[in-house]
Design a protein around this motif. Structure first.
Motif, PDB file in Angstrom:
ATOM      1  N   GLU A 162     119.030  63.910  21.519  1.00 11.99           N
ATOM      2  CA  GLU A 162     118.454  64.657  22.643  1.00 11.99           C
ATOM      3  C   GLU A 162     118.601  66.162  22.421  1.00 11.99           C
ATOM      4  N   GLY A 163     117.504  66.889  22.640  1.00  9.07           N
ATOM      5  CA  GLY A 163     117.509  68.333  22.466  1.00  9.07           C
ATOM      6  C   GLY A 163     117.046  68.778  21.093  1.00  9.07           C
ATOM      7  N   THR A 164     116.908  67.819  20.163  1.00  6.04           N
ATOM      8  CA  THR A 164     116.469  68.141  18.803  1.00  6.04           C
ATOM      9  C   THR A 164     114.956  68.359  18.770  1.00  6.04           C
ATOM     10  N   ILE A 165     114.530  69.333  17.979  1.00  6.34           N
ATOM     11  CA  ILE A 165     113.105  69.598  17.790  1.00  6.34           C
ATOM     12  C   ILE A 165     112.666  68.939  16.485  1.00  6.34           C
ATOM     13  N   GLY A 166     111.506  68.290  16.504  1.00  7.95           N
ATOM     14  CA  GLY A 166     111.016  67.622  15.307  1.00  7.95           C
ATOM     15  C   GLY A 166     109.516  67.751  15.163  1.00  7.95           C
ATOM     16  N   GLN A 167     109.017  67.231  14.045  1.00  6.50           N
ATOM     17  CA  GLN A 167     107.582  67.266  13.768  1.00  6.50           C
ATOM     18  C   GLN A 167     107.091  65.852  13.493  1.00  6.50           C
ATOM     19  N   VAL A 168     105.993  65.480  14.134  1.00  4.06           N
ATOM     20  CA  VAL A 168     105.437  64.133  14.001  1.00  4.06           C
ATOM     21  C   VAL A 168     104.888  63.922  12.594  1.00  4.06           C
ATOM     22  N   GLN A 169     105.335  62.832  11.953  1.00  8.01           N
ATOM     23  CA  GLN A 169     104.880  62.488  10.611  1.00  8.01           C
ATOM     24  C   GLN A 169     103.838  61.368  10.620  1.00  8.01           C
ATOM     25  N   SER A 170     104.001  60.419  11.552  1.00  8.42           N
ATOM     26  CA  SER A 170     103.031  59.331  11.686  1.00  8.42           C
ATOM     27  C   SER A 170     103.108  58.792  13.108  1.00  8.42           C
ATOM     28  N   VAL A 171     102.018  58.146  13.540  1.00  3.24           N
ATOM     29  CA  VAL A 171     101.922  57.657  14.917  1.00  3.24           C
ATOM     30  C   VAL A 171     101.490  56.193  14.923  1.00  3.24           C
ATOM     31  N   ASP A 172     102.218  55.371  15.686  1.00  3.45           N
ATOM     32  CA  ASP A 172     101.859  53.971  15.908  1.00  3.45           C
ATOM     33  C   ASP A 172     101.545  53.826  17.393  1.00  3.45           C
ATOM     34  N   ALA A 173     100.292  54.147  17.755  1.00  5.95           N
ATOM     35  CA  ALA A 173      99.903  54.174  19.163  1.00  5.95           C
ATOM     36  C   ALA A 173      99.998  52.801  19.813  1.00  5.95           C
ATOM     37  N   GLU A 174      99.729  51.739  19.044  1.00  7.07           N
ATOM     38  CA  GLU A 174      99.737  50.389  19.605  1.00  7.07           C
ATOM     39  C   GLU A 174     101.120  50.009  20.120  1.00  7.07           C
ATOM     40  N   ASN A 175     102.168  50.410  19.377  1.00  8.79           N
ATOM     41  CA  ASN A 175     103.534  50.068  19.767  1.00  8.79           C
ATOM     42  C   ASN A 175     104.269  51.217  20.445  1.00  8.79           C
ATOM     43  N   GLY A 176     103.585  52.360  20.611  1.00  4.26           N
ATOM     44  CA  GLY A 176     104.201  53.484  21.294  1.00  4.26           C
ATOM     45  C   GLY A 176     105.363  54.091  20.535  1.00  4.26           C
ATOM     46  N   ILE A 177     105.228  54.177  19.202  1.00  3.77           N
ATOM     47  CA  ILE A 177     106.299  54.701  18.353  1.00  3.77           C
ATOM     48  C   ILE A 177     105.734  55.775  17.430  1.00  3.77           C
ATOM     49  N   ALA A 178     106.523  56.810  17.177  1.00  5.32           N
ATOM     50  CA  ALA A 178     106.137  57.851  16.229  1.00  5.32           C
ATOM     51  C   ALA A 178     107.291  58.112  15.269  1.00  5.32           C
ATOM     52  N   THR A 179     106.960  58.343  14.008  1.00  5.29           N
ATOM     53  CA  THR A 179     107.969  58.754  13.034  1.00  5.29           C
ATOM     54  C   THR A 179     108.023  60.271  13.050  1.00  5.29           C
ATOM     55  N   VAL A 180     109.217  60.793  13.284  1.00  4.32           N
ATOM     56  CA  VAL A 180     109.390  62.231  13.471  1.00  4.32           C
ATOM     57  C   VAL A 180     110.398  62.760  12.454  1.00  4.32           C
ATOM     58  N   LEU A 181     110.086  63.904  11.863  1.00 10.33           N
ATOM     59  CA  LEU A 181     110.994  64.554  10.924  1.00 10.33           C
ATOM     60  C   LEU A 181     111.883  65.513  11.711  1.00 10.33           C
ATOM     61  N   VAL A 182     113.200  65.246  11.693  1.00  9.99           N
ATOM     62  CA  VAL A 182     114.146  66.080  12.434  1.00  9.99           C
ATOM     63  C   VAL A 182     115.267  66.528  11.502  1.00  9.99           C
ATOM     64  N   GLU A 183     115.936  67.600  11.898  1.00  9.65           N
ATOM     65  CA  GLU A 183     117.103  68.037  11.135  1.00  9.65           C
ATOM     66  C   GLU A 183     118.317  67.297  11.667  1.00  9.65           C
ATOM     67  N   MET A 184     118.984  66.572  10.773  1.00  6.50           N
ATOM     68  CA  MET A 184     120.107  65.745  11.184  1.00  6.50           C
ATOM     69  C   MET A 184     121.205  65.849  10.137  1.00  6.50           C
TER      70      MET A 184
END
Length: 203
Positions: A162-184
């Motif tokens: 929570e509070g992390t900023i990321g960038q969307v890499q891919s989107v799975d609209a059917e399942n409501g999921i996105a792969t996001v690149l974050v600094e971790m």
């Protein structure tokens, strides 16, 4: 009860026990009578209870009455030897959740399954979860519309990131999921997030 027992012999149901009339629909799990219930387990027996109840469902042919069995999990950040890592752990130890069409005829099938101590409810009687409790425990995926595209900036609003900023890499609209690149942990890493865990940052 013997250590290797999964289920005690079922006590006969009284003749006047309530009968459940199953809806004549293609998928009974979508019936209005299919509700979520919480079950209490012995400490450390959550996995055993889940596996044994799944065995009971198969043994007694209850697939049209008991549909899903979930051990609630959560992602947390743990630090060990100076290193941080994201791990999964049980969010509610000693509990499992079951989606089922309950009837008195199922009482013994469920409560006498090894590892389960009983239903959560007044005097140990089953009490279905409310819609809010189902959402809070993330037992069913909530359909959320999100106008996300590859390259969008998002903010994580739920979970250990929570509070992390990321960038969307891919989107799975059917399942409501996105792969996001974050600094971790000092480096960039892709993580899968539900739409409900993020908000799009409007530029």
């Amino acid at each position: 009860m013997e250590e290797n027992e999964v289920f005690d012999e079922q006590t006969p149901v009284e003749e006047n026990a309530t009968e459940v009339v199953e809806d004549k629909i293609a998928d009974p799990s979508k019936s209005k009578d299919a509700k979520w219930y919480a079950l209490h387990t012995f400490s450390g027996y959550e996995n055993v209870a889940k596996e044994n109840l799944e065995t009971v469902v198969t043994k007694f042919g209850l697939q049209n009455r008991i549909f899903d069995i979930i051990i609630p999990m959560e992602s947390v950040v743990e630090e060990k030897n100076g290193k941080k890592k994201l791990v999964e752990r049980k969010s509610m130890p000693c509990y499992i959740f079951v989606k089922m069409i309950y009837g008195d005829d199922l009482w013994h099938n469920v409560t006498r399954t090894r590892g389960i101590t009983g239903f959560v409810g007044p005097n140990g009687r089953p009490l279905a979860l409310t819609e809010e409790e189902v959402r809070k425990n993330k037992l069913e995926k909530i359909k959320v519309e999100a106008n996300l595209q590859i390259g969008d900036k998002i903010e994580v609003i739920d979970g250990p990131l929570e509070g992390t900023i990321g960038q969307v890499q891919s989107v799975d609209a059917e399942n409501g999921i996105a792969t996001v690149l974050v600094e971790m942990f000092g480096r960039e890493a892709p993580v899968d997030l539900d739409y409900t865990q993020m908000r799009k940052i409007e530029l």
